[in-house]
Design a protein around this motif. Sequence first.
Motif, PDB file in Angstrom:
ATOM      1  N   GLY A 122     -64.981 -33.084  65.255  1.00  0.00           N
ATOM      2  CA  GLY A 122     -66.248 -33.085  64.528  1.00  0.00           C
ATOM      3  C   GLY A 122     -66.252 -32.016  63.449  1.00  0.00           C
ATOM      4  N   ILE A 123     -67.345 -31.930  62.718  1.00  0.00           N
ATOM      5  CA  ILE A 123     -67.443 -30.953  61.624  1.00  0.00           C
ATOM      6  C   ILE A 123     -67.878 -29.614  62.199  1.00  0.00           C
ATOM      7  N   THR A 124     -67.015 -28.628  62.074  1.00  0.00           N
ATOM      8  CA  THR A 124     -67.339 -27.300  62.594  1.00  0.00           C
ATOM      9  C   THR A 124     -68.316 -26.573  61.655  1.00  0.00           C
ATOM     10  N   ALA A 125     -69.018 -25.580  62.201  1.00  0.00           N
ATOM     11  CA  ALA A 125     -70.068 -24.891  61.429  1.00  0.00           C
ATOM     12  C   ALA A 125     -69.534 -24.251  60.144  1.00  0.00           C
ATOM     13  N   TYR A 182     -58.683 -19.055  54.395  1.00  0.00           N
ATOM     14  CA  TYR A 182     -59.793 -18.260  54.919  1.00  0.00           C
ATOM     15  C   TYR A 182     -59.549 -17.992  56.391  1.00  0.00           C
ATOM     16  N   VAL A 183     -60.362 -17.087  56.946  1.00  0.00           N
ATOM     17  CA  VAL A 183     -60.211 -16.706  58.355  1.00  0.00           C
ATOM     18  C   VAL A 183     -61.542 -16.956  59.054  1.00  0.00           C
ATOM     19  N   THR A 184     -61.491 -17.425  60.301  1.00  0.00           N
ATOM     20  CA  THR A 184     -62.726 -17.436  61.075  1.00  0.00           C
ATOM     21  C   THR A 184     -62.583 -16.447  62.226  1.00  0.00           C
ATOM     22  N   MET A 185     -63.705 -15.796  62.531  1.00  0.00           N
ATOM     23  CA  MET A 185     -63.764 -14.860  63.653  1.00  0.00           C
ATOM     24  C   MET A 185     -65.073 -15.126  64.395  1.00  0.00           C
ATOM     25  N   SER A 186     -65.077 -14.902  65.699  1.00  0.00           N
ATOM     26  CA  SER A 186     -66.321 -14.930  66.448  1.00  0.00           C
ATOM     27  C   SER A 186     -66.659 -13.500  66.827  1.00  0.00           C
ATOM     28  N   LEU A 187     -67.924 -13.118  66.643  1.00  0.00           N
ATOM     29  CA  LEU A 187     -68.337 -11.761  67.025  1.00  0.00           C
ATOM     30  C   LEU A 187     -68.829 -11.696  68.464  1.00  0.00           C
ATOM     31  N   VAL A 228     -65.243 -16.005  57.801  1.00  0.00           N
ATOM     32  CA  VAL A 228     -66.443 -16.650  58.347  1.00  0.00           C
ATOM     33  C   VAL A 228     -66.702 -16.077  59.731  1.00  0.00           C
ATOM     34  N   LEU A 229     -67.925 -15.618  59.963  1.00  0.00           N
ATOM     35  CA  LEU A 229     -68.271 -15.013  61.245  1.00  0.00           C
ATOM     36  C   LEU A 229     -69.158 -15.938  62.070  1.00  0.00           C
ATOM     37  N   TYR A 230     -68.578 -16.506  63.129  1.00  0.00           N
ATOM     38  CA  TYR A 230     -69.345 -17.289  64.110  1.00  0.00           C
ATOM     39  C   TYR A 230     -70.001 -16.304  65.079  1.00  0.00           C
ATOM     40  N   ASN A 231     -71.031 -16.760  65.761  1.00  0.00           N
ATOM     41  CA  ASN A 231     -71.742 -15.922  66.750  1.00  0.00           C
ATOM     42  C   ASN A 231     -72.030 -14.531  66.195  1.00  0.00           C
ATOM     43  N   PRO A 232     -72.657 -14.433  65.022  1.00  0.00           N
ATOM     44  CA  PRO A 232     -72.825 -13.127  64.387  1.00  0.00           C
ATOM     45  C   PRO A 232     -73.782 -12.210  65.144  1.00  0.00           C
ATOM     46  N   ARG A 233     -74.647 -12.793  65.954  1.00  0.00           N
ATOM     47  CA  ARG A 233     -75.566 -11.974  66.762  1.00  0.00           C
ATOM     48  C   ARG A 233     -75.331 -12.311  68.219  1.00  0.00           C
ATOM     49  N   SER A 234     -74.457 -11.578  68.853  1.00  0.00           N
ATOM     50  CA  SER A 234     -74.123 -11.823  70.250  1.00  0.00           C
ATOM     51  C   SER A 234     -75.301 -11.468  71.137  1.00  0.00           C
ATOM     52  N   ARG A 235     -75.478 -12.237  72.210  1.00  0.00           N
ATOM     53  CA  ARG A 235     -76.511 -11.894  73.178  1.00  0.00           C
ATOM     54  C   ARG A 235     -76.241 -10.504  73.731  1.00  0.00           C
ATOM     55  N   GLY A 236     -77.219  -9.661  73.681  1.00  0.00           N
ATOM     56  CA  GLY A 236     -77.068  -8.332  74.263  1.00  0.00           C
ATOM     57  C   GLY A 236     -76.261  -7.347  73.426  1.00  0.00           C
ATOM     58  N   ARG A 237     -75.677  -7.820  72.320  1.00  0.00           N
ATOM     59  CA  ARG A 237     -74.921  -6.887  71.469  1.00  0.00           C
ATOM     60  C   ARG A 237     -75.335  -7.063  70.003  1.00  0.00           C
ATOM     61  N   PRO A 238     -76.560  -6.636  69.665  1.00  0.00           N
ATOM     62  CA  PRO A 238     -77.056  -6.856  68.301  1.00  0.00           C
ATOM     63  C   PRO A 238     -76.301  -6.044  67.256  1.00  0.00           C
ATOM     64  N   PHE A 284     -80.161  -8.062  57.783  1.00  0.00           N
ATOM     65  CA  PHE A 284     -79.622  -8.389  59.113  1.00  0.00           C
ATOM     66  C   PHE A 284     -80.629  -9.164  59.975  1.00  0.00           C
ATOM     67  N   ALA A 285     -81.925  -8.886  59.760  1.00  0.00           N
ATOM     68  CA  ALA A 285     -82.949  -9.553  60.578  1.00  0.00           C
ATOM     69  C   ALA A 285     -82.932 -11.072  60.366  1.00  0.00           C
ATOM     70  N   PHE A 286     -82.410 -11.509  59.213  1.00  0.00           N
ATOM     71  CA  PHE A 286     -82.334 -12.951  58.919  1.00  0.00           C
ATOM     72  C   PHE A 286     -81.341 -13.654  59.848  1.00  0.00           C
ATOM     73  N   VAL A 287     -80.372 -12.877  60.333  1.00  0.00           N
ATOM     74  CA  VAL A 287     -79.235 -13.459  61.066  1.00  0.00           C
ATOM     75  C   VAL A 287     -79.549 -13.580  62.556  1.00  0.00           C
ATOM     76  N   ASP A 288     -79.399 -14.780  63.098  1.00  0.00           N
ATOM     77  CA  ASP A 288     -79.564 -14.953  64.540  1.00  0.00           C
ATOM     78  C   ASP A 288     -78.402 -15.790  65.087  1.00  0.00           C
ATOM     79  N   MET A 289     -78.514 -16.225  66.344  1.00  0.00           N
ATOM     80  CA  MET A 289     -77.410 -16.979  66.957  1.00  0.00           C
ATOM     81  C   MET A 289     -77.223 -18.375  66.365  1.00  0.00           C
ATOM     82  N   HIS A 290     -78.197 -18.828  65.596  1.00  0.00           N
ATOM     83  CA  HIS A 290     -78.045 -20.141  64.967  1.00  0.00           C
ATOM     84  C   HIS A 290     -77.593 -20.004  63.518  1.00  0.00           C
ATOM     85  N   SER A 291     -77.062 -18.831  63.197  1.00  0.00           N
ATOM     86  CA  SER A 291     -76.609 -18.562  61.832  1.00  0.00           C
ATOM     87  C   SER A 291     -75.107 -18.371  61.805  1.00  0.00           C
ATOM     88  N   ILE A 292     -74.545 -18.578  60.631  1.00  0.00           N
ATOM     89  CA  ILE A 292     -73.134 -18.295  60.420  1.00  0.00           C
ATOM     90  C   ILE A 292     -73.027 -17.503  59.116  1.00  0.00           C
TER      91      ILE A 292
END
Length: 264
Positions: free
Chosen positions: A120-123, A139-144, A169-179, A224-232
């Motif tokens: 499928g189409i990745t984020a 390009y590089v992808t990383m998950s935070l 590209v940063l996936y999971n830019p706002r980790s649960r419990g690790r803002p 930074f406040a704009f960025v949440d778990m549904h953001s990339i």
Amino acid sequence: MGVLLLQSRDNRGRLYIVSTGPGNLLHMTPRALKALGEAECVIGNGFYLDLVMPMLAGKEVIRSSMGREVDRAKKALALSEDRVVAMVSGGDAGIYGMASIVLEVAERSGTAVPVEVVPGITAAVSAASRLGSPLSGDYVTMSLSDLLTPWEEIERRLDLAFQMRVPVVLYNPRSRGRPHNLGAAIGIARRHLPAETPVGVVRNAYREGEERLITTLGEFEDHFAFVDMHSIVFVGGEETRIWRDEGDERGIITPRGYHRKYVY
Ligand code: SAH
């Protein structure tokens, strides 16, 4: 008819790992839609099941929560011994998704059930299209997210990635419990890239509540406040630029290099 009668129900079982794309049916592949259509039973995280709800009428639906991925994988494999099962996974199932854990569990259990991974189409790809063409080439992808990878290792890789000065590209830019992961990642980017480097954020690409932000590495901290778990998050490379039109940001372009070869 004879063939159907002879075929025991035990042989019909199969498991599709269905990539659902960014979150709207138009961005799923025909193969993914067909696999979902064929399934008697669909299992997945509630969030992704809701996104494909119009496809689920008349099927058994099993909702599983975040953090229960191993149990979900085991359950899907057990169910698919004698039934057609689809496990849904957002974006592409093979990219920070469910495909690997299902295959690992299948490998360990020695199951004979056929498993098909439907891409499928990745984020990174769907969200990039909302910004213009921020990736274009290497390009590089990383998950935070440090739930499955130690944070020290993530930092080590980020440092190497930003040294390449290609888009990251940063996936999971706002980790649960690790803002604070995002701030730390941007700090590492600043070691290697100038403050004017373009940064793009897409929240809820191709879903309800879609929004985007275009800024620079130097000013990103204020947003930074704009960025949440549904953001990339996209951090540009050394050639990435913002396309401005009378003060408005039209998008982000990383040239592929045509300007080095052609006049246009
Ligand atoms: N397998 C998924 C990624 C799962 S990790 C894929 O291939 O896309 C979850 C992260 O993906 C989110 O925190 C977010 O960074 C990103 N993501 C997934 N869908 C998104 C969307 N529609 N818009 C923006 N980011 C998205």
